[in-house]
Design an enzyme around this catalytic site. Structure first.
Site, PDB file in Angstrom:
ATOM      1  N   TYR A 114       0.823  -1.209   0.000  1.00  0.00           N
ATOM      2  CA  TYR A 114       0.000   0.000   0.000  1.00  0.00           C
ATOM      3  C   TYR A 114       0.858   1.259   0.000  1.00  0.00           C
ATOM      4  CZ  TYR A 114      -4.177  -2.724   0.817  1.00  0.00           C
ATOM      5  OH  TYR A 114      -5.220  -3.602   0.678  1.00  0.00           O
ATOM      6  N   VAL A 131       8.848  -2.575   3.534  1.00  0.00           N
ATOM      7  CA  VAL A 131       8.356  -3.933   3.815  1.00  0.00           C
ATOM      8  C   VAL A 131       7.525  -3.928   5.102  1.00  0.00           C
ATOM      9  CG1 VAL A 131      10.384  -4.896   2.674  1.00  0.00           C
ATOM     10  CG2 VAL A 131      10.396  -4.640   5.148  1.00  0.00           C
ATOM     11  N   ASN A 132       6.890  -5.039   5.385  1.00  0.00           N
ATOM     12  CA  ASN A 132       6.032  -5.132   6.577  1.00  0.00           C
ATOM     13  C   ASN A 132       6.850  -4.975   7.852  1.00  0.00           C
ATOM     14  OD1 ASN A 132       5.611  -7.117   4.404  1.00  0.00           O
ATOM     15  ND2 ASN A 132       3.592  -7.280   5.311  1.00  0.00           N
ATOM     16  N   THR A 133       6.232  -4.339   8.839  1.00  0.00           N
ATOM     17  CA  THR A 133       6.843  -4.259  10.169  1.00  0.00           C
ATOM     18  C   THR A 133       5.781  -4.672  11.189  1.00  0.00           C
ATOM     19  OG1 THR A 133       6.291  -1.890  10.122  1.00  0.00           O
ATOM     20  CG2 THR A 133       8.569  -2.488   9.658  1.00  0.00           C
ATOM     21  N   LEU A 179       1.121   9.170   3.965  1.00  0.00           N
ATOM     22  CA  LEU A 179      -0.118   9.071   3.173  1.00  0.00           C
ATOM     23  C   LEU A 179      -1.205   8.349   3.968  1.00  0.00           C
ATOM     24  CD1 LEU A 179      -0.719   5.928   2.077  1.00  0.00           C
ATOM     25  CD2 LEU A 179       1.199   6.436   0.616  1.00  0.00           C
ATOM     26  N   CYS A 198      -1.833   0.654  10.640  1.00  0.00           N
ATOM     27  CA  CYS A 198      -0.777   1.402  11.337  1.00  0.00           C
ATOM     28  C   CYS A 198      -1.072   1.816  12.771  1.00  0.00           C
ATOM     29  CB  CYS A 198      -0.448   2.650  10.531  1.00  0.00           C
ATOM     30  SG  CYS A 198       0.236   2.277   8.925  1.00  0.00           S
ATOM     31  N   ARG A 211     -20.913   4.612  11.773  1.00  0.00           N
ATOM     32  CA  ARG A 211     -20.110   5.684  11.159  1.00  0.00           C
ATOM     33  C   ARG A 211     -20.867   7.007  11.066  1.00  0.00           C
ATOM     34  NH1 ARG A 211     -14.619   4.331  10.315  1.00  0.00           N
ATOM     35  NH2 ARG A 211     -14.565   2.089  10.099  1.00  0.00           N
TER      36      ARG A 211
HETATM   37  P1  NAI Z   1       2.108  -4.185   2.787  1.00  0.00           P
HETATM   38  O1  NAI Z   1       1.963  -5.414   3.603  1.00  0.00           O
HETATM   39  O2  NAI Z   1       0.987  -3.747   1.899  1.00  0.00           O
HETATM   40  O3  NAI Z   1       3.406  -4.305   1.857  1.00  0.00           O
HETATM   41  C1  NAI Z   1       4.639  -4.785   2.285  1.00  0.00           C
HETATM   42  C2  NAI Z   1       5.214  -5.666   1.174  1.00  0.00           C
HETATM   43  O4  NAI Z   1       6.567  -5.970   1.495  1.00  0.00           O
HETATM   44  C3  NAI Z   1       4.508  -7.006   0.990  1.00  0.00           C
HETATM   45  O5  NAI Z   1       3.997  -7.088  -0.324  1.00  0.00           O
HETATM   46  C4  NAI Z   1       5.615  -8.045   1.252  1.00  0.00           C
HETATM   47  O6  NAI Z   1       5.497  -9.191   0.426  1.00  0.00           O
HETATM   48  C5  NAI Z   1       6.855  -7.251   0.946  1.00  0.00           C
HETATM   49  N1  NAI Z   1       8.094  -7.741   1.546  1.00  0.00           N
HETATM   50  C6  NAI Z   1       8.304  -8.223   2.804  1.00  0.00           C
HETATM   51  N2  NAI Z   1       9.602  -8.543   2.971  1.00  0.00           N
HETATM   52  C7  NAI Z   1      10.237  -8.255   1.791  1.00  0.00           C
HETATM   53  C8  NAI Z   1      11.576  -8.356   1.352  1.00  0.00           C
HETATM   54  N3  NAI Z   1      12.552  -8.809   2.163  1.00  0.00           N
HETATM   55  N4  NAI Z   1      11.861  -7.986   0.083  1.00  0.00           N
HETATM   56  C9  NAI Z   1      10.896  -7.529  -0.745  1.00  0.00           C
HETATM   57  N5  NAI Z   1       9.600  -7.389  -0.369  1.00  0.00           N
HETATM   58  C10 NAI Z   1       9.264  -7.750   0.892  1.00  0.00           C
HETATM   59  O7  NAI Z   1       2.480  -3.017   3.804  1.00  0.00           O
HETATM   60  P2  NAI Z   1       2.240  -1.446   3.638  1.00  0.00           P
HETATM   61  O8  NAI Z   1       0.886  -1.060   4.065  1.00  0.00           O
HETATM   62  O9  NAI Z   1       2.737  -1.012   2.304  1.00  0.00           O
HETATM   63  O10 NAI Z   1       3.214  -0.903   4.772  1.00  0.00           O
HETATM   64  C11 NAI Z   1       4.621  -0.967   4.651  1.00  0.00           C
HETATM   65  C12 NAI Z   1       5.206  -0.118   5.741  1.00  0.00           C
HETATM   66  O11 NAI Z   1       4.786   1.242   5.597  1.00  0.00           O
HETATM   67  C13 NAI Z   1       4.803  -0.529   7.154  1.00  0.00           C
HETATM   68  O12 NAI Z   1       5.907  -0.326   8.000  1.00  0.00           O
HETATM   69  C14 NAI Z   1       3.718   0.451   7.506  1.00  0.00           C
HETATM   70  O13 NAI Z   1       3.645   0.678   8.883  1.00  0.00           O
HETATM   71  C15 NAI Z   1       4.167   1.707   6.789  1.00  0.00           C
HETATM   72  N6  NAI Z   1       3.087   2.631   6.435  1.00  0.00           N
HETATM   73  C16 NAI Z   1       1.877   2.185   5.979  1.00  0.00           C
HETATM   74  C17 NAI Z   1       0.881   3.076   5.632  1.00  0.00           C
HETATM   75  C18 NAI Z   1      -0.446   2.596   5.139  1.00  0.00           C
HETATM   76  O14 NAI Z   1      -1.373   3.393   5.080  1.00  0.00           O
HETATM   77  N7  NAI Z   1      -0.600   1.340   4.777  1.00  0.00           N
HETATM   78  C19 NAI Z   1       1.076   4.527   5.729  1.00  0.00           C
HETATM   79  C20 NAI Z   1       2.390   4.883   6.168  1.00  0.00           C
HETATM   80  C21 NAI Z   1       3.342   3.963   6.525  1.00  0.00           C
END
Ligand code: NAI
Length: 481
Positions: free
Chosen positions: A11, A86-88, A159, A272, A448
């Site tokens: 995302y 990546v995921n945390t 975002l 988050c 809501r």
């Molecule tokens: P997500 O789960 O949608 O995407 C993470 C992707 O990383 C997954 O597709 C996974 O397969 C991939 N991945 C994991 N390990 C990997 C590796 N070693 N090499 C390559 N790819 C790998 O997560 P999302 O929502 O994009 O969030 C990512 C980070 O951004 C998190 O830390 C989150 O807290 C942060 N974040 C998220 C927001 C949101 O609205 N979703 C907004 C701001 C920050």
């Protein structure tokens, strides 16, 4: 040509890189992921995430200077700047379980970067990480560097899903943290020059690494706290006859408080807020700041309270049992304009209703049956792992849950309707038609505050709306969890 590679096509990684590619035609951007299925979806007509405006941007840039690939190592090796998105997840086992961030994916990404790099790199933390993660990553990279210079930057993403494209095009601010050394500052300038293609200079904030990391956690904690604050007031409104919408409006007119993000609801969700607050709590505890940790913990407790309060309203209104009764759930995503269900309050509400043996029928315009069944079967915190690493859902829940593609079908023969996501289309449903085909008395529980309660009451519904004066029917019923 500068080459950017982003690890993690989720995302954040997907939309962020699409906008960089759109605004910087001279930069080649490759988004890579360990999930082959996710990359295939990014290369198809059916993108893996729903986000208004995203399709157009991807179509415009894909194949030009935006690429999606599962050849992770090749593109990392070729890149000048590597974003890690990546995921945390929250740790489920061991030290800090239930609170601390699990940096497994981050660490393996860092080790891989060190392994395949043959030229100097700027490594950018895009994921939300605990404070001082950069230091750990720096150690992994430098201890395995073979003479290559790695500069670590923290560039947290602010975002919001549902408005990601607009947020990326017109950010309130871009935050870049770096080391205060000449090399560190050069790396900050290099990343700044990427954003400078479309973000005004005054909107780019530079800080030290730890300030940038902590600012992201703090910002999410403040945002979630606003929701828990207004939700706490909503419970008091119901007890006293005040109207939370009026209270929130009056409070928000104070320019020191401001009007945004003051909508009472069934609770906050999304990937988050809870994760990042738990992380903040853990960091406070590790630093001996018990009172500060407890203060932030309360934001999550109120959120959980709000969800169980909602379930209790539903069950107590319907003669204290929903066993065997059909209850329709409209909306499963954690907010409108996204298909994302991570930590959506709908999960806890549905689990609460299922716990009381309701037959739940769910409709959401963007969420598939497979996703809903998976969410209802997963254990707490298990959702935040790459899809192919999540446990498979057992079939037990399936019997009590149906997922349909139409609000009228979901509500047919139902005793009650719960609105759990604020999708615009729910406002224009034909509620007379819905009422006519429901069991009587027919209930609407608006989680809501998006429906016209007076109109619904004129039709004949018994209506509960968060933080609003209660119908006589609900007045003497227990509301607390
Ligand atoms: P997500 O789960 O949608 O995407 C993470 C992707 O990383 C997954 O597709 C996974 O397969 C991939 N991945 C994991 N390990 C990997 C590796 N070693 N090499 C390559 N790819 C790998 O997560 P999302 O929502 O994009 O969030 C990512 C980070 O951004 C998190 O830390 C989150 O807290 C942060 N974040 C998220 C927001 C949101 O609205 N979703 C907004 C701001 C920050």
């Amino acid at each position: 040509m500068v080459k950017i590679c982003c690890l993690g096509a989720g995302y954040v990684g997907g939309p962020t890189m699409a906008i960089i590619a759109l605004k910087c035609p001279s930069i080649e951007v490759v988004v890579v992921d360990i999930s082959v299925a996710r990359i295939a979806a990014w290369n198809s007509d059916q993108l893996p995430i729903y986000e208004p405006g995203l399709d157009e941007v991807v179509k415009q840039c894909r194949g030009r200077n935006l690429f999606f690939s599962s050849d992770v190592e090749k593109h990392v090796a070729e890149a000048d700047i590597i974003f890690v998105s990546v995921n945390t997840p929250t740790k489920t086992r061991g030290l800090g379980a239930g609170k601390a961030a699990d940096l497994t994916y981050w660490e393996s990404a860092a080790r891989m970067i060190a392994d395949v790099s043959r030229s100097d790199k700027i490594v950018v933390e895009k994921s939300t990480v605990p404070v001082k993660t950069a230091e750990a990553i720096e150690k992994i990279l430098t201890h395995n560097s073979k003479g290559i210079d790695f500069q670590i930057l923290s560039n947290p993403e602010f975002l919001a899903e549902g408005t990601a494209i607009q947020d990326l095009l017109n950010p309130d601010r871009v935050l870049i943290g770096g080391r205060e050394t000449p090399e560190g500052q050069r790396a900050v300038e290099a990343l700044k020059s990427v954003y400078a293609h479309w973000v005004p200079d005054g909107c780019i904030i530079t800080t030290n690494l730890w300030s940038a990391e902590l600012s992201k956690l703090a910002a999410n904690a403040f945002l979630a706290q606003r929701i828990s604050s207004v939700n706490a007031i909503s419970a008091l409104c119901e007890a006293t006859g005040a109207d939370v919408t009026e209270v929130a409006y009056a409070v928000g007119r104070d320019s020191r408080i401001g009007p945004k993000f003051l909508n009472a609801s069934v609770g906050f969700g999304g990937s988050c807020f809870q994760k990042d607050i738990l992380n903040l709590v853990y960091i406070c505890e590790c630093n001996g700041l018990t009172e500060v940790a407890n203060y932030w913990k309360q934001v999550i407790k109120i959120n959980d309270y709000q969800k169980s309060r909602f379930v209790n309203r539903v069950v107590s209104s319907m003669f204290n049992t929903v066993s065997g009764k059909k209850v329709a759930v409209l909306g499963f995503a954690f907010k409108k304009d996204t298909g994302d269900t991570r930590e959506t309050p709908a999960i806890d509400v549905c689990k609460g209703l299922l716990g009381d043996k309701a037959a739940v029928s769910i409709y959401d315009p963007q969420v598939t049956e497979e996703q809903i069944q998976r969410d209802l079967a997963l254990n707490k915190f298990d959702w935040d792992h790459p899809l192919h690493l999540q446990p498979m859902s057992p079939t037990a829940v399936k019997q009590q849950v149906t997922v349909v593609w139409d609000a009228y079908e979901a509500t047919k023969d139902a005793h009650g309707v719960c609105v759990l996501t604020e999708w615009d289309e729910f406002k224009s449903l034909d509620f007379q038609r819905i009422y006519d085909q429901m069991q009587k008395p027919a209930f609407v529980f608006d989680g809501r505050n998006v429906l016209d309660a007076d109109h619904l009451r004129r039709i004949g519904f018994i209506v509960y709306a968060i933080g609003k004066p209660l119908d006589p029917w609900l007045k003497d019923m227990p509301a607390v969890a």
